[in-house]
Design a protein around this motif. Structure first.
Motif, short mmCIF file in Angstrom:
data_model
loop_
_atom_site.label_atom_id
_atom_site.label_comp_id
_atom_site.label_asym_id
_atom_site.label_seq_id
_atom_site.Cartn_x
_atom_site.Cartn_y
_atom_site.Cartn_z
N GLY A 30 -51.41 17.91 -2.29
CA GLY A 30 -51.25 17.09 -3.42
C GLY A 30 -50.91 17.85 -4.68
O GLY A 30 -50.32 17.10 -5.63
N ARG A 31 -50.91 19.17 -4.60
CA ARG A 31 -50.46 20.04 -5.70
C ARG A 31 -48.79 19.83 -6.04
O ARG A 31 -48.38 20.37 -7.11
N ALA A 32 -48.10 19.58 -4.83
CA ALA A 32 -46.81 19.11 -4.67
C ALA A 32 -45.94 20.43 -5.16
O ALA A 32 -44.69 20.21 -5.25
N ASP A 33 -46.52 21.66 -4.94
CA ASP A 33 -45.61 22.58 -5.07
C ASP A 33 -45.25 23.29 -3.89
O ASP A 33 -46.03 23.19 -2.95
N PRO A 61 -49.80 3.45 10.56
CA PRO A 61 -49.81 4.50 11.18
C PRO A 61 -48.62 5.14 11.39
O PRO A 61 -47.57 4.44 11.58
N VAL A 62 -48.59 6.56 11.36
CA VAL A 62 -47.29 7.25 11.65
C VAL A 62 -47.96 8.19 12.62
O VAL A 62 -48.86 8.53 13.10
N THR A 63 -46.79 9.03 13.21
CA THR A 63 -47.07 10.05 14.40
C THR A 63 -46.84 11.37 13.91
O THR A 63 -45.46 11.64 13.34
N GLY A 64 -47.66 12.04 14.19
CA GLY A 64 -47.61 13.55 13.86
C GLY A 64 -47.90 14.12 12.69
O GLY A 64 -47.97 13.41 11.51
N PRO A 65 -48.12 15.40 12.45
CA PRO A 65 -48.47 15.89 11.26
C PRO A 65 -47.48 15.98 10.13
O PRO A 65 -47.76 15.81 8.91
N ASP A 66 -46.21 16.04 10.45
CA ASP A 66 -45.12 16.21 9.37
C ASP A 66 -45.12 14.99 8.85
O ASP A 66 -44.78 14.88 7.51
N ALA A 67 -45.15 13.86 9.49
CA ALA A 67 -44.80 12.44 9.15
C ALA A 67 -46.22 12.43 8.02
O ALA A 67 -46.12 11.64 6.94
N TRP A 68 -47.18 12.87 8.36
CA TRP A 68 -48.56 12.49 7.53
C TRP A 68 -48.37 13.28 6.21
O TRP A 68 -48.76 12.86 5.14
N VAL A 69 -47.71 14.52 6.41
CA VAL A 69 -47.52 15.40 5.05
C VAL A 69 -46.76 14.65 4.07
O VAL A 69 -46.93 14.17 3.06
N ASN A 70 -45.75 13.85 4.63
CA ASN A 70 -44.91 13.11 3.71
C ASN A 70 -45.53 12.18 3.21
O ASN A 70 -45.32 11.64 1.99
N ILE A 71 -46.64 11.16 3.85
CA ILE A 71 -47.25 10.22 3.28
C ILE A 71 -48.01 10.91 2.12
O ILE A 71 -48.46 9.93 1.10
N VAL A 72 -48.93 11.82 2.31
CA VAL A 72 -49.89 12.58 1.59
C VAL A 72 -49.02 13.04 0.01
O VAL A 72 -49.59 12.68 -0.87
N LEU A 73 -47.92 13.56 0.41
CA LEU A 73 -47.40 14.06 -0.76
C LEU A 73 -46.94 12.90 -1.52
O LEU A 73 -46.63 12.89 -2.97
N GLY A 74 -46.24 11.74 -0.91
CA GLY A 74 -45.86 10.72 -1.66
C GLY A 74 -47.05 9.98 -2.50
O GLY A 74 -46.83 9.62 -3.76
N ALA A 75 -48.08 10.01 -1.89
CA ALA A 75 -49.19 9.41 -2.52
C ALA A 75 -49.85 10.17 -3.58
O ALA A 75 -50.47 9.84 -4.56
N LEU A 76 -49.82 11.65 -3.43
CA LEU A 76 -50.66 12.34 -4.56
C LEU A 76 -49.84 13.02 -5.53
O LEU A 76 -50.38 13.73 -6.21
N LYS A 77 -48.47 13.26 -5.15
CA LYS A 77 -47.65 14.08 -6.01
C LYS A 77 -47.75 13.77 -7.69
O LYS A 77 -47.56 14.82 -8.32
N ASP A 78 -47.91 12.71 -8.08
CA ASP A 78 -48.06 12.28 -9.43
C ASP A 78 -49.23 12.37 -10.37
O ASP A 78 -49.52 12.37 -11.12
N TYR A 79 -50.43 12.93 -9.35
CA TYR A 79 -51.59 13.06 -9.87
C TYR A 79 -51.71 14.63 -10.44
O TYR A 79 -50.98 15.55 -9.66
N ARG A 80 -52.67 14.61 -11.59
CA ARG A 80 -52.69 16.07 -12.03
C ARG A 80 -53.66 16.96 -11.15
O ARG A 80 -53.45 18.30 -11.17
#
Length: 162
Positions: A30-33, A61-80
């Motif tokens: 979520g820190r997105a750096d 649902p997605v398959t695998g950790p890399d796909a989940w990283v993309n979901i999480v990053l997209g969902a959290l990147k705009d939060y401080r």
């Protein structure tokens, strides 16, 4: 059902640690750096099986950790900032590892705080996990679904001081 209490206790501790690592990795992502996302991704690869099925309320649902990283990053990147608090964990070890195989389920409650400059969003939910054990990887999540229980949005009363 397992009969060896020490082995059962050790399995439950190892399984519980997976969800602690998951919360930490999610906040890192979520820190997105680049450095934080890389660290979070490495943790996801440790705790999720390669072909894990991973989903959440409102997300297919997605398959695998890399796909989940993309979901999480997209969902959290705009939060401080975010903070994922995972409490009550109910673990049922179906089969203790015997050689190369073990199975378990885990229910974990979540409170996740997400903040912008002027708003705080609280998400409350429950993770429903299936885990497998292999001699090569230890305990890993093979299926995870986050179900929403409630949500709240509110204005920030003040900004944190540094």
């Amino acid at each position: 059902m397992p009969t060896n209490n020490i082995d059962l206790m050790l399995a439950k501790q190892a399984i519980s640690e997976i969800k602690h690592l998951y919360a930490h990795a999610t906040d890192l992502i979520g820190r997105a750096d680049n450095a934080s996302v890389t660290e979070g991704r490495a943790i996801y690869h440790r705790i999720f099986a390669e072909h894990a099925r991973i989903g959440a309320a409102g997300i297919d649902p997605v398959t695998g950790p890399d796909a989940w990283v993309n979901i999480v990053l997209g969902a959290l990147k705009d939060y401080r900032s975010t903070q994922h608090l995972i409490g009550t964990q109910l673990i049922e070890v179906i089969t203790l590892p015997d050689g190369d195989h073990g199975e378990a389920t885990m229910l974990s409650y979540l409170q996740a705080w997400h903040s912008t400059d002027d708003e705080v969003w609280l998400f409350m939910g429950a993770y429903h996990d299936k885990l497998t054990h292999s001699a090569r990887c230890g305990w890993q999540i093979s299926d995870m679904m986050l179900k929403q229980m409630d949500t709240d949005r509110r204005a920030r009363s003040s900004a944190p001081s540094n």
